[in-house]
Design an enzyme around this catalytic site. Structure first.
Site, short mmCIF file in Angstrom:
data_model
loop_
_atom_site.label_atom_id
_atom_site.label_comp_id
_atom_site.label_asym_id
_atom_site.label_seq_id
_atom_site.Cartn_x
_atom_site.Cartn_y
_atom_site.Cartn_z
N ARG A 225 45.75 25.51 -34.38
CA ARG A 225 45.56 26.10 -35.47
C ARG A 225 44.02 26.68 -35.81
O ARG A 225 43.30 26.12 -35.28
CB ARG A 225 45.99 25.01 -36.53
CG ARG A 225 47.32 24.90 -37.24
CD ARG A 225 47.85 26.19 -37.80
NE ARG A 225 49.29 25.72 -38.29
CZ ARG A 225 50.37 25.86 -37.45
NH1 ARG A 225 50.15 26.61 -36.39
NH2 ARG A 225 51.69 25.71 -37.88
N GLU A 254 44.58 34.13 -41.75
CA GLU A 254 45.61 35.06 -41.06
C GLU A 254 46.24 35.89 -42.05
O GLU A 254 46.31 35.37 -42.96
CB GLU A 254 46.53 34.24 -40.36
CG GLU A 254 46.06 33.45 -39.03
CD GLU A 254 47.07 32.38 -38.43
OE1 GLU A 254 48.04 32.67 -38.68
OE2 GLU A 254 46.37 31.72 -37.56
N HIS A 273 49.91 34.89 -34.24
CA HIS A 273 50.30 33.83 -34.46
C HIS A 273 52.07 33.71 -33.93
O HIS A 273 52.98 33.75 -35.06
CB HIS A 273 50.41 33.18 -35.85
CG HIS A 273 50.62 31.78 -36.07
ND1 HIS A 273 49.88 31.02 -37.02
CD2 HIS A 273 51.29 31.04 -35.47
CE1 HIS A 273 50.41 29.88 -37.06
NE2 HIS A 273 51.32 29.70 -35.88
P1 NAD Z 1 53.48 17.25 -31.41
O1 NAD Z 1 53.37 16.24 -32.55
O2 NAD Z 1 54.47 17.08 -30.51
O3 NAD Z 1 51.89 17.11 -30.79
C1 NAD Z 1 50.69 16.79 -31.34
C2 NAD Z 1 49.93 15.95 -30.48
O4 NAD Z 1 48.43 15.99 -30.97
C3 NAD Z 1 50.39 14.57 -30.70
O5 NAD Z 1 50.51 13.97 -29.02
C4 NAD Z 1 49.19 13.85 -31.32
O6 NAD Z 1 49.27 12.36 -30.94
C5 NAD Z 1 47.92 14.67 -30.90
N1 NAD Z 1 46.75 14.55 -31.87
C6 NAD Z 1 46.80 14.62 -33.13
N2 NAD Z 1 45.58 14.12 -33.59
C7 NAD Z 1 45.04 14.21 -32.40
C8 NAD Z 1 43.28 13.87 -32.20
N3 NAD Z 1 42.55 13.72 -33.22
N4 NAD Z 1 43.01 13.87 -31.09
C9 NAD Z 1 43.88 13.84 -29.95
N5 NAD Z 1 45.10 14.17 -29.91
C10 NAD Z 1 45.70 14.19 -31.30
O7 NAD Z 1 53.05 18.67 -31.97
P2 NAD Z 1 53.46 20.08 -31.43
O8 NAD Z 1 54.66 20.55 -31.50
O9 NAD Z 1 52.80 19.76 -29.91
O10 NAD Z 1 52.57 20.85 -32.09
C11 NAD Z 1 51.10 20.80 -32.24
C12 NAD Z 1 50.71 21.76 -33.21
O11 NAD Z 1 50.55 23.09 -32.64
C13 NAD Z 1 51.59 21.91 -34.45
O12 NAD Z 1 50.86 21.21 -35.65
C14 NAD Z 1 50.97 23.41 -34.83
O13 NAD Z 1 49.77 23.38 -35.78
C15 NAD Z 1 50.67 24.08 -33.53
N6 NAD Z 1 51.64 25.02 -33.21
C16 NAD Z 1 51.42 26.23 -32.98
C17 NAD Z 1 52.47 27.26 -32.57
C18 NAD Z 1 52.22 28.69 -32.61
O14 NAD Z 1 52.73 29.52 -32.61
N7 NAD Z 1 51.15 29.16 -32.15
C19 NAD Z 1 53.92 26.75 -32.57
C20 NAD Z 1 53.91 25.40 -32.59
C21 NAD Z 1 52.99 24.42 -33.03
#
Ligand code: NAD
Length: 307
Positions: A225, A254, A273
């Site tokens: 993000r 965005e 995005h």
């Molecule tokens: P997920 O829950 O599978 O993984 C997120 C990971 O981040 C978890 O392992 C969590 O423990 C870790 N985490 C959280 N806070 C942390 C910190 N302070 N330090 C270290 N690790 C930390 O989620 P995901 O499906 O992998 O998605 C992650 C993020 O990616 C979403 O929240 C979203 O914002 C973003 N995303 C973007 C797109 C895109 O189109 N660009 C698509 C999907 C997700």
């Protein structure tokens, strides 16, 4: 929770036609129909991209995105509304997009596309192009996205270093650092890749200190993000040559404002995005909704519940 009417909010149109999901879910033991804000008020559940206050009248909201930073958790809790998200479906899509960025930089594809647009036959300098095996990617976040990225870039021979809250090992990563050692983790990386969710903890986690610590020939990638990164510090780092380039799918604001200098930089790839886009997106979301409808019937806990 009695599930008679499930609304597919029209905002899912940002990612796929609402009618595709509507027909994919037509076998559910509930009425499924596309709704606008007003129509959502009459639904027991709503599947959505955007957040609307009208959804507080529903019992269950399913976000078609993994990121749920736009939802007001306190209001949902106060109104007893369940929120589930779409974590778990974006490993391959985002992994392949990130691999594409890395290959574009290493094989100079973005530069060739730019030159083609100008009708120019322009070879790269002898020392511009490189190959990926043996290069190191430092991946911030080791969840669905992080693991998907590690899997795909790992298969191209890239060494993968994960950064997570604890330094415990994670399958698919060659090495793990704790977030407290972020600077150490990024110092030797050829690519630094953000896959984290936006939370109070990760807000502006990547700042000028991180860019100063990165190698001058390193590339930065953000598919998490926008606000996880201090965008001014990133622009400064790109302009001063503190880092080589960046591939960015998410931004502080965005759509990326027209006046942003990021649009014009040769070594910056801007994507709108869409790192997780796929023509199968509605199926992946539909399967999550179906799973949770089944769990409701069996009186089991929601899958991917956030609130
Ligand atoms: P997920 O829950 O599978 O993984 C997120 C990971 O981040 C978890 O392992 C969590 O423990 C870790 N985490 C959280 N806070 C942390 C910190 N302070 N330090 C270290 N690790 C930390 O989620 P995901 O499906 O992998 O998605 C992650 C993020 O990616 C979403 O929240 C979203 O914002 C973003 N995303 C973007 C797109 C895109 O189109 N660009 C698509 C999907 C997700």
């Amino acid at each position: 929770l009695d599930l008679e009417r499930i609304g597919v909010h029209e905002s899912v149109g940002n990612v796929f036609p609402p009618a595709e999901l509507e027909s994919y879910l037509s076998d559910l033991p509930a009425t499924v129909e596309t709704v606008d804000d007003d129509g959502a008020r009459d639904c027991d559940a709503v599947v959505t991209f955007a957040y609307r206050e009208a959804f507080l009248d529903c019992d269950w909201i399913h976000s078609i995105q993994a990121g749920v930073d736009r939802f007001p958790f306190d209001d949902l809790e106060a109104e007893d509304v369940v929120l589930t998200n779409s974590t778990g479906i974006h490993d391959r899509t985002v992994g392949e997009t990130v691999a594409g960025y890395l290959l574009a930089f290493s094989r100079r594809l973005h530069a060739h596309v730019a030159a083609q647009k100008e009708g120019e036959w322009e070879k790269p300098a002898w020392d511009e192009a490189f190959t990926l095996p043996g290069k190191t990617a430092c991946i911030l976040g080791t969840g669905t996205l992080g693991s998907g990225v590690a899997d795909v870039v790992g298969s191209l021979g890239v060494r993968t270093v994960g950064v997570r809250r604890s330094a415990d090992p994670v399958p698919g990563f060659d090495e793990i650092y704790a977030t407290d050692d972020l600077l150490e983790a990024v110092a030797d990386a050829d690519f630094v890749i953000v896959t984290l969710p936006l939370t109070d903890e990760t807000h502006q986690l990547v700042d000028s200190e991180v860019f100063e610590t990165m190698r001058e020939d390193a590339y930065f990638v953000n598919v998490g993000r926008g606000p996880i990164v201090d965008e001014h510090a990133l622009i400064d780092a790109l302009e001063s040559g503190a880092i080589e380039g960046a591939a960015l799918d998410v931004f502080e604001e965005e759509p990326l404002p027209e006046e942003s200098p990021l649009w014009e930089m040769d070594e910056v790839i801007v994507t709108p995005h869409c790192a997780a886009f796929t023509r199968d997106y509605f199926r992946d979301v539909g399967d999550l909704v179906e799973e949770n409808v089944g769990r409701l019937e069996d009186e089991e806990e929601f899958y991917n519940r956030v609130v």
